[in-house]
Each structure stands twice: as C-alpha cells, then as structure tokens.
Design a protein around this motif. Structure first.
Motif, PDB file in Angstrom:
ATOM      1  N   GLN A   1      48.606  63.036  71.544  1.00  0.00           N
ATOM      2  CA  GLN A   1      49.448  63.510  72.642  1.00  0.00           C
ATOM      3  C   GLN A   1      48.623  63.997  73.821  1.00  0.00           C
ATOM      4  OE1 GLN A   1      52.445  66.249  71.353  1.00  0.00           O
ATOM      5  NE2 GLN A   1      53.301  64.832  69.882  1.00  0.00           N
ATOM      6  N   LEU A   2      47.502  64.652  73.561  1.00  0.00           N
ATOM      7  CA  LEU A   2      46.639  65.120  74.643  1.00  0.00           C
ATOM      8  C   LEU A   2      46.064  63.941  75.418  1.00  0.00           C
ATOM      9  CD1 LEU A   2      45.453  67.509  76.098  1.00  0.00           C
ATOM     10  CD2 LEU A   2      43.642  67.607  74.369  1.00  0.00           C
ATOM     11  N   ASP A   3      45.654  62.905  74.716  1.00  0.00           N
ATOM     12  CA  ASP A   3      45.169  61.699  75.388  1.00  0.00           C
ATOM     13  C   ASP A   3      46.253  61.084  76.264  1.00  0.00           C
ATOM     14  OD1 ASP A   3      42.503  61.550  74.680  1.00  0.00           O
ATOM     15  OD2 ASP A   3      42.878  60.383  72.872  1.00  0.00           O
ATOM     16  N   GLY A   4      47.502  61.074  75.767  1.00  0.00           N
ATOM     17  CA  GLY A   4      48.606  60.542  76.562  1.00  0.00           C
ATOM     18  C   GLY A   4      48.811  61.337  77.835  1.00  0.00           C
ATOM     19  N   LEU A   5      48.738  62.658  77.739  1.00  0.00           N
ATOM     20  CA  LEU A   5      48.871  63.507  78.922  1.00  0.00           C
ATOM     21  C   LEU A   5      47.746  63.251  79.913  1.00  0.00           C
ATOM     22  CD1 LEU A   5      50.155  65.958  80.453  1.00  0.00           C
ATOM     23  CD2 LEU A   5      48.534  67.385  79.168  1.00  0.00           C
ATOM     24  N   ILE A   6      46.517  63.225  79.428  1.00  0.00           N
ATOM     25  CA  ILE A   6      45.360  63.022  80.312  1.00  0.00           C
ATOM     26  C   ILE A   6      45.430  61.658  80.984  1.00  0.00           C
ATOM     27  CG2 ILE A   6      42.852  62.764  80.370  1.00  0.00           C
ATOM     28  CD1 ILE A   6      42.794  64.884  78.063  1.00  0.00           C
ATOM     29  N   THR A   7      45.750  60.621  80.216  1.00  0.00           N
ATOM     30  CA  THR A   7      45.846  59.269  80.767  1.00  0.00           C
ATOM     31  C   THR A   7      46.937  59.192  81.833  1.00  0.00           C
ATOM     32  OG1 THR A   7      45.040  58.311  78.703  1.00  0.00           O
ATOM     33  CG2 THR A   7      46.259  56.848  80.194  1.00  0.00           C
ATOM     34  N   SER A   8      48.102  59.757  81.547  1.00  0.00           N
ATOM     35  CA  SER A   8      49.201  59.742  82.522  1.00  0.00           C
ATOM     36  C   SER A   8      48.817  60.479  83.805  1.00  0.00           C
ATOM     37  CB  SER A   8      50.453  60.384  81.928  1.00  0.00           C
ATOM     38  OG  SER A   8      50.931  59.622  80.854  1.00  0.00           O
ATOM     39  N   CYS A   9      48.159  61.612  83.646  1.00  0.00           N
ATOM     40  CA  CYS A   9      47.749  62.376  84.827  1.00  0.00           C
ATOM     41  C   CYS A   9      46.710  61.615  85.648  1.00  0.00           C
ATOM     42  CB  CYS A   9      47.203  63.741  84.417  1.00  0.00           C
ATOM     43  SG  CYS A   9      48.488  64.908  83.913  1.00  0.00           S
ATOM     44  N   LYS A  10      45.767  60.967  84.972  1.00  0.00           N
ATOM     45  CA  LYS A  10      44.742  60.208  85.701  1.00  0.00           C
ATOM     46  C   LYS A  10      45.349  59.021  86.435  1.00  0.00           C
ATOM     47  CE  LYS A  10      40.659  61.742  83.292  1.00  0.00           C
ATOM     48  NZ  LYS A  10      39.470  61.408  82.537  1.00  0.00           N
ATOM     49  N   ILE A  11      46.363  58.384  85.858  1.00  0.00           N
ATOM     50  CA  ILE A  11      47.062  57.289  86.541  1.00  0.00           C
ATOM     51  C   ILE A  11      47.686  57.800  87.831  1.00  0.00           C
ATOM     52  CG2 ILE A  11      49.115  55.787  86.408  1.00  0.00           C
ATOM     53  CD1 ILE A  11      48.413  55.387  83.413  1.00  0.00           C
ATOM     54  N   GLU A  12      48.191  59.033  87.791  1.00  0.00           N
ATOM     55  CA  GLU A  12      48.812  59.645  88.976  1.00  0.00           C
ATOM     56  C   GLU A  12      47.789  60.353  89.858  1.00  0.00           C
ATOM     57  OE1 GLU A  12      51.939  59.207  89.892  1.00  0.00           O
ATOM     58  OE2 GLU A  12      52.216  57.942  88.122  1.00  0.00           O
ATOM     59  N   ASN A  13      46.493  60.212  89.507  1.00  0.00           N
ATOM     60  CA  ASN A  13      45.400  60.788  90.293  1.00  0.00           C
ATOM     61  C   ASN A  13      45.492  62.312  90.394  1.00  0.00           C
ATOM     62  OD1 ASN A  13      42.961  60.455  91.577  1.00  0.00           O
ATOM     63  ND2 ASN A  13      43.906  60.379  93.615  1.00  0.00           N
ATOM     64  N   THR A  14      45.805  62.943  89.277  1.00  0.00           N
ATOM     65  CA  THR A  14      45.857  64.402  89.205  1.00  0.00           C
ATOM     66  C   THR A  14      45.416  64.830  87.810  1.00  0.00           C
ATOM     67  OG1 THR A  14      47.218  66.345  89.669  1.00  0.00           O
ATOM     68  CG2 THR A  14      48.269  64.544  88.464  1.00  0.00           C
TER      69      THR A  14
ATOM     70  N   SER B   1      37.493  72.269  73.556  1.00  0.00           N
ATOM     71  CA  SER B   1      36.300  71.412  73.546  1.00  0.00           C
ATOM     72  C   SER B   1      36.657  69.969  73.871  1.00  0.00           C
ATOM     73  CB  SER B   1      35.605  71.467  72.181  1.00  0.00           C
ATOM     74  OG  SER B   1      35.115  72.744  71.932  1.00  0.00           O
ATOM     75  N   TYR B   2      37.731  69.474  73.273  1.00  0.00           N
ATOM     76  CA  TYR B   2      38.147  68.095  73.525  1.00  0.00           C
ATOM     77  C   TYR B   2      38.555  67.906  74.994  1.00  0.00           C
ATOM     78  CZ  TYR B   2      40.177  63.508  73.027  1.00  0.00           C
ATOM     79  OH  TYR B   2      40.444  62.180  73.193  1.00  0.00           O
ATOM     80  N   ALA B   3      39.303  68.869  75.522  1.00  0.00           N
ATOM     81  CA  ALA B   3      39.712  68.793  76.927  1.00  0.00           C
ATOM     82  C   ALA B   3      38.488  68.785  77.838  1.00  0.00           C
ATOM     83  CB  ALA B   3      40.635  69.957  77.276  1.00  0.00           C
ATOM     84  N   ASN B   4      37.508  69.619  77.540  1.00  0.00           N
ATOM     85  CA  ASN B   4      36.285  69.639  78.346  1.00  0.00           C
ATOM     86  C   ASN B   4      35.565  68.295  78.300  1.00  0.00           C
ATOM     87  OD1 ASN B   4      36.595  72.281  79.235  1.00  0.00           O
ATOM     88  ND2 ASN B   4      35.376  73.145  77.580  1.00  0.00           N
ATOM     89  N   LEU B   5      35.516  67.676  77.110  1.00  0.00           N
ATOM     90  CA  LEU B   5      34.893  66.354  76.988  1.00  0.00           C
ATOM     91  C   LEU B   5      35.605  65.304  77.835  1.00  0.00           C
ATOM     92  CD1 LEU B   5      34.098  66.116  73.168  1.00  0.00           C
ATOM     93  CD2 LEU B   5      32.449  66.206  75.048  1.00  0.00           C
ATOM     94  N   ARG B   6      36.911  65.437  77.984  1.00  0.00           N
ATOM     95  CA  ARG B   6      37.703  64.490  78.778  1.00  0.00           C
ATOM     96  C   ARG B   6      37.748  64.862  80.262  1.00  0.00           C
ATOM     97  NH1 ARG B   6      41.513  60.986  76.700  1.00  0.00           N
ATOM     98  NH2 ARG B   6      41.289  60.245  78.827  1.00  0.00           N
ATOM     99  N   GLY B   7      36.979  65.876  80.669  1.00  0.00           N
ATOM    100  CA  GLY B   7      36.896  66.231  82.076  1.00  0.00           C
ATOM    101  C   GLY B   7      37.831  67.332  82.531  1.00  0.00           C
ATOM    102  N   LEU B   8      38.525  67.956  81.609  1.00  0.00           N
ATOM    103  CA  LEU B   8      39.426  69.046  81.969  1.00  0.00           C
ATOM    104  C   LEU B   8      38.710  70.376  81.736  1.00  0.00           C
ATOM    105  CD1 LEU B   8      42.696  67.736  80.281  1.00  0.00           C
ATOM    106  CD2 LEU B   8      41.893  67.352  82.595  1.00  0.00           C
ATOM    107  N   ILE B   9      37.760  70.661  82.583  1.00  0.00           N
ATOM    108  CA  ILE B   9      36.931  71.851  82.435  1.00  0.00           C
ATOM    109  C   ILE B   9      37.745  73.090  82.813  1.00  0.00           C
ATOM    110  CG2 ILE B   9      34.759  72.948  83.104  1.00  0.00           C
ATOM    111  CD1 ILE B   9      34.463  70.184  81.688  1.00  0.00           C
TER     112      ILE B   9
END
Length: 107
Positions: A23-36, A62-70
């Motif tokens: 689910q976190l990957d889905g959120l991150i991917t959706s946000c990146k598609i929307e450039n946010t 830790s996972y969020a930080n690895l995906r760029g959500l510092i």
C-alpha cells in the motif's frame, strides 16, 4: 488536487503491517505520477506488544526514507491490542502512549 488546494494535506494509505509495503508503494507511485509527495503516512497496528508497534514505526520510516520521503510525518491512526481483555488493553494503550511521548516517535 494540490495545485487547486495548496493547503490541503495529502497522505495515507492507512496501512496495516501485513500489507504496509504494497500500500505504501501504491501511495508513493500515485503521488510521483502527480508530481507531488505525500505530506504524511498513516498506519494502524493490531498486535500483542508495544515494542512491535515501535518496530513498525521504524520500519515504515526507514522504508519511506529509502523511497525518497525524508522526514515525512507518520500518523498512527489506530491501534488495538490483539487480546480483547479490557485491563490488558488499557495497560497496552498506556504503554504505547507513554513511549510515543517519551521517544517523540511521531510528529
């Protein structure tokens, strides 16, 4: 949506430990598609020890930080002791709240 409403906080997905990364990957991917990026990550916990909750907090962070959500805010939206015993649940909830405040784990 953020372009039209810049003060709006966007986040989620209210993950539970069994499906947190999917689910976190889905959120991150959706946000990146929307450039946010999400303003927060929300999650819940059902378990038997407060320490497992804190392991989950560290894992998601830790996972969020690895995906760029510092330093993305984490929101614990709900938690529950897996046993329905009221006294044990009250002790469990008190331990969680105390440790969250003491360690300042959530913003």
């Amino acid at each position: 949506m953020k372009l039209d409403h810049p003060d709006l906080y966007v986040g989620g997905p209210g993950v539970i430990i069994t499906n947190a990364i999917t689910q976190l990957d889905g959120l991150i991917t959706s946000c990146k598609i929307e450039n946010t990026l999400p303003d927060f990550i929300s999650f819940g916990y059902i378990g038997t020890t407060p320490d497992n909750l804190f392991d989950m907090i560290n894992y998601i962070n830790s996972y969020a930080n690895l995906r760029g959500l510092i330093n993305t805010k984490l929101i614990l939206s709900n938690w529950k002791y897996a046993n329905n015993d009221e006294l044990t649940s009250a002790v469990f909830n008190t331990a969680i709240l105390s440790k969250l405040q003491y360690n300042n784990l959530l913003s």
